[in-house]
Design an enzyme around this catalytic site. Structure first.
Site, short mmCIF file in Angstrom:
data_model
loop_
_atom_site.label_atom_id
_atom_site.label_comp_id
_atom_site.label_asym_id
_atom_site.label_seq_id
_atom_site.Cartn_x
_atom_site.Cartn_y
_atom_site.Cartn_z
N LYS A 173 0.84 -1.20 0.00
CA LYS A 173 0.00 0.00 0.00
C LYS A 173 0.87 1.24 0.00
CE LYS A 173 -2.08 2.83 3.06
NZ LYS A 173 -2.22 3.99 2.19
N GLU A 248 10.20 1.59 10.25
CA GLU A 248 11.08 2.75 10.01
C GLU A 248 10.24 3.99 10.28
OE1 GLU A 248 14.20 2.44 9.46
OE2 GLU A 248 14.20 0.29 9.09
N CYS A 282 12.99 12.05 6.11
CA CYS A 282 13.13 11.65 7.50
C CYS A 282 14.56 11.86 8.01
CB CYS A 282 12.72 10.19 7.67
SG CYS A 282 13.60 9.11 6.53
N GLU A 384 8.60 16.16 15.69
CA GLU A 384 8.92 16.14 14.26
C GLU A 384 8.01 17.11 13.50
OE1 GLU A 384 7.97 12.57 12.03
OE2 GLU A 384 9.90 12.69 11.02
P1 NDP Z 1 1.93 7.90 8.17
O1 NDP Z 1 2.35 7.12 9.34
O2 NDP Z 1 0.77 8.80 8.30
O3 NDP Z 1 1.60 6.96 6.93
C1 NDP Z 1 2.51 6.00 6.42
C2 NDP Z 1 1.72 4.94 5.68
O4 NDP Z 1 0.91 4.21 6.62
C3 NDP Z 1 0.76 5.50 4.64
O5 NDP Z 1 0.67 4.62 3.56
C4 NDP Z 1 -0.53 5.55 5.43
O6 NDP Z 1 -1.68 5.58 4.62
C5 NDP Z 1 -0.45 4.26 6.22
N1 NDP Z 1 -1.29 4.22 7.40
C6 NDP Z 1 -1.90 5.23 8.06
N2 NDP Z 1 -2.61 4.76 9.11
C7 NDP Z 1 -2.47 3.43 9.11
C8 NDP Z 1 -2.94 2.37 9.95
N3 NDP Z 1 -3.74 2.60 10.99
N4 NDP Z 1 -2.56 1.10 9.67
C9 NDP Z 1 -1.73 0.83 8.64
N5 NDP Z 1 -1.27 1.79 7.80
C10 NDP Z 1 -1.61 3.06 8.03
O7 NDP Z 1 3.23 8.68 7.69
P2 NDP Z 1 3.32 9.76 6.56
O8 NDP Z 1 2.84 9.18 5.27
O9 NDP Z 1 2.72 11.03 7.07
O10 NDP Z 1 4.90 9.92 6.41
C11 NDP Z 1 5.66 10.79 7.18
C12 NDP Z 1 6.34 10.06 8.31
O11 NDP Z 1 7.15 9.01 7.78
C13 NDP Z 1 7.27 10.94 9.08
O12 NDP Z 1 7.10 10.70 10.45
C14 NDP Z 1 8.65 10.48 8.64
O13 NDP Z 1 9.67 10.70 9.58
C15 NDP Z 1 8.42 9.03 8.42
N6 NDP Z 1 9.44 8.49 7.55
C16 NDP Z 1 10.39 7.65 8.09
C17 NDP Z 1 11.41 7.16 7.30
C18 NDP Z 1 12.43 6.22 7.85
O14 NDP Z 1 13.13 5.60 7.05
N7 NDP Z 1 12.55 6.07 9.13
C19 NDP Z 1 11.53 7.54 5.89
C20 NDP Z 1 10.47 8.41 5.44
C21 NDP Z 1 9.47 8.87 6.25
P3 NDP Z 1 -2.35 7.02 4.30
O15 NDP Z 1 -1.37 7.79 3.52
O16 NDP Z 1 -3.55 6.66 3.53
O17 NDP Z 1 -2.69 7.64 5.62
#
Ligand code: NDP
Length: 480
Positions: A173, A248, A282, A384
């Site tokens: 997803k 991550e 990130c 963050e």
């Molecule tokens: P989210 O946690 O909001 O979403 C990440 C993914 O999870 C999306 O596909 C989202 O779908 C999905 N998701 C949301 N809710 C659920 C749930 N209850 N169960 C399962 N999946 C779910 O993160 P963001 O997309 O806002 O990304 C930003 C964040 O990602 C920042 O905190 C950043 O630091 C972190 N990040 C970490 C990295 C690393 O390598 N450590 C690298 C890049 C980013 P949907 O979009 O539909 O909500």
């Protein structure tokens, strides 16, 4: 408007609900395509397809899996311009950045794991002439990959490439906010001849589609990149089901600048590590700590360079900072700038939304923002923000700056600038982060372990770590 479709069992299909929601171009603020609003029924179809494909994919010789994946990488290369343009429109990043950074890296991800699997070996542990142990690593089965919006295709392929190379079938997803390049990728997989059901891409909302992946009995491992709060929700569901988990998560990275650094190189890289991809990486260094003896010099030089960063149309080659990915995220960043002011911070530059003239006048743009005068433990410096906002803070000695750097709940990455080799290693040793860059930033070797400590994650991606995560180990002991 273009309709994005799910990729299930080798075909592009509508969501069962037939419902779609708008997908926005952040540079104009306008909807430009429709994204499937899928639900648990689509996940069920995807899991069935994956289970049916597993036997033949997992038993295919690694070099044959590798060949199909290399064909995918080749087609991505052929479609580089198209993918880069799509990523820029969907995410808001400058097109040149997608073309020179993100899409090439997505291609490398596929290429890297396609070739790595041909060299993936296991160990033997002889017990003298008494017995011999050998380790077998087998694919897990159907695995779930959930990725975020900031580096859409780059992070999507970073997960699915090792999963597929190791012989698993995948239900994936992408973020609902940036689904376009994953959709184009599904077309590429079809053209490359990836067998049906091996990879299934289901688009939709996290709480519906993401949670249906997390909770599904037949999905045995979850690789997730996203926010710490979402990671915790996933862990809460997946841990009692004893699924393998790789998380991550978020970061609040320190950039520590000592007076003896190569000043010019540090300034150039610090602008990059602060604002590349609108600060929506990130690994960006959002807390900048500067040794007091060069603090004023740093401040003047840094602000001068930051003011030269052109914020504007992501499709314009001169643009350095594009649009913020979505309206809610745009509002969140602006609310943190307000919080910083309430906490006593002084805005040295930026601090406002901006409206580029013409095509992008209704897009979501924020000026690169530098704030000083905040304590290291205030909310602005602990939470963050994930946007073009950094704070600068002076320090007097190593002990003090290590305390600042290690004070957050996160531990993803850190950056050190010093020409003193002994100090560089000493500080790197004491920093609590999964990645430390010394005199550089974002220099990546895909063989190295990638991931964070504390609330920045669990497990490591990259190289053998990823292939080990996506396999089950079995020890066989033979008495001689
Ligand atoms: P989210 O946690 O909001 O979403 C990440 C993914 O999870 C999306 O596909 C989202 O779908 C999905 N998701 C949301 N809710 C659920 C749930 N209850 N169960 C399962 N999946 C779910 O993160 P963001 O997309 O806002 O990304 C930003 C964040 O990602 C920042 O905190 C950043 O630091 C972190 N990040 C970490 C990295 C690393 O390598 N450590 C690298 C890049 C980013 P949907 O979009 O539909 O909500």
């Amino acid at each position: 408007m273009q309709k994005i479709l799910n990729y299930i069992n080798g075909k592009l299909v509508e969501p069962i609900s037939k419902n779609y929601f708008d997908n926005f171009d952040p540079s104009t603020g306008l909807a430009y395509s429709h994204c499937p609003d899928s639900d648990e029924r689509d996940i069920e179809l995807a899991v069935n397809a994956a289970e049916n494909a597993f036997e033949s994919w997992s038993t295919l010789q690694p070099e044959k899996r590798s060949r199909i994946m290399l064909r995918i990488a080749e087609l991505m290369e052929k479609n580089l311009d198209k993918l880069a343009l799509a990523e820029s429109i969907d995410q808001g990043k400058p097109e040149w950045l997608a073309k020179n950074g993100e899409i090439p890296r997505a291609i490398s991800n596929i290429h890297f794991f396609a070739t790595a699997i041909e060299h993936f070996a296991s160990e033997a542990h002889p017990m003298g002439d008494h017995a011999i142990n050998y380790t077998v690593r087998t694919p897990i089965g159907t695995v779930g990959c959930i990725s975020p919006w900031n580096l859409p295709l780059y992070l999507f392929t970073w997960k699915i490439a090792p999963a597929l190379a190791a012989g698993n079938c995948v239900v994936a997803k992408p973020s609902e906010i940036t689904p376009m390049t994953a959709f184009l990728f599904s077309e590429i997989c079809m053209e490359a001849g990836l067998p049906k059901g091996v990879l299934n891409i289901v688009h939709g909302l996290g709480p519906k589609v993401g949670s249906a992946i997390t909770i599904h009995q037949h999905i045995k491992a979850i690789s997730f990149t996203g926010g710490t709060k979402t990671g915790a929700e996933i862990a809460k569901v997946a841990a009692p089901m004893f699924k393998k988990l790789s998380l991550e998560l978020g970061g609040k990275n320190a950039n520590i600048i000592f007076a003896d650094c190569d000043f010019d190189k540090m300034i150039t890289e610090t602008v990059r590590s602060s604002f590349l991809n609108q600060g929506e990486i990130c690994l960006c260094g959002s807390r900048i700590f500067v040794e007091r003896s060069i603090y004023e010099k740093f401040k003047t030089a840094f602000i001068e360079k930051v003011k030269q960063q052109i914020v504007g149309d992501p499709l314009d080659a001169k643009t350095k900072i594009g649009a913020i990915v979505s309206k809610p995220h745009f509002d969140k960043i602006l609310s943190y700038i307000e919080l910083a002011k309430q906490e006593g911070g002084a805005i040295l530059c930026g601090g406002e939304m901006t409206k580029p003239a013409g095509r992008c006048e209704n897009g979501w743009f924020i000026e690169p923002t530098v704030i000083e005068g905040l304590s290291y433990d205030c909310r602005t410096n602990q939470e963050e923000i994930f946007g073009p906002v950094v704070t600068i803070t002076p320090f007097d000695n190593e002990e003090e700056v290590l305390n600042y750097a290690n004070s957050t709940q996160y531990g993803l990455a850190s950056i050190l600038w010093t020409e003193n080799l002994t100090r560089a290693h000493r500080v790197a040793n004491k920093i609590k982060s999964g990645i430390v860059w010394i005199n550089c930033w974002l220099l990546r070797d895909l063989r190295t372990p990638f991931g964070g400590m504390k609330q920045s994650g669990v497990g490591r991606e990259g190289g053998w770590e990823a292939l080990r995560f996506f396999t089950e180990q079995k020890n066989v002991c033979v008495k001689l």
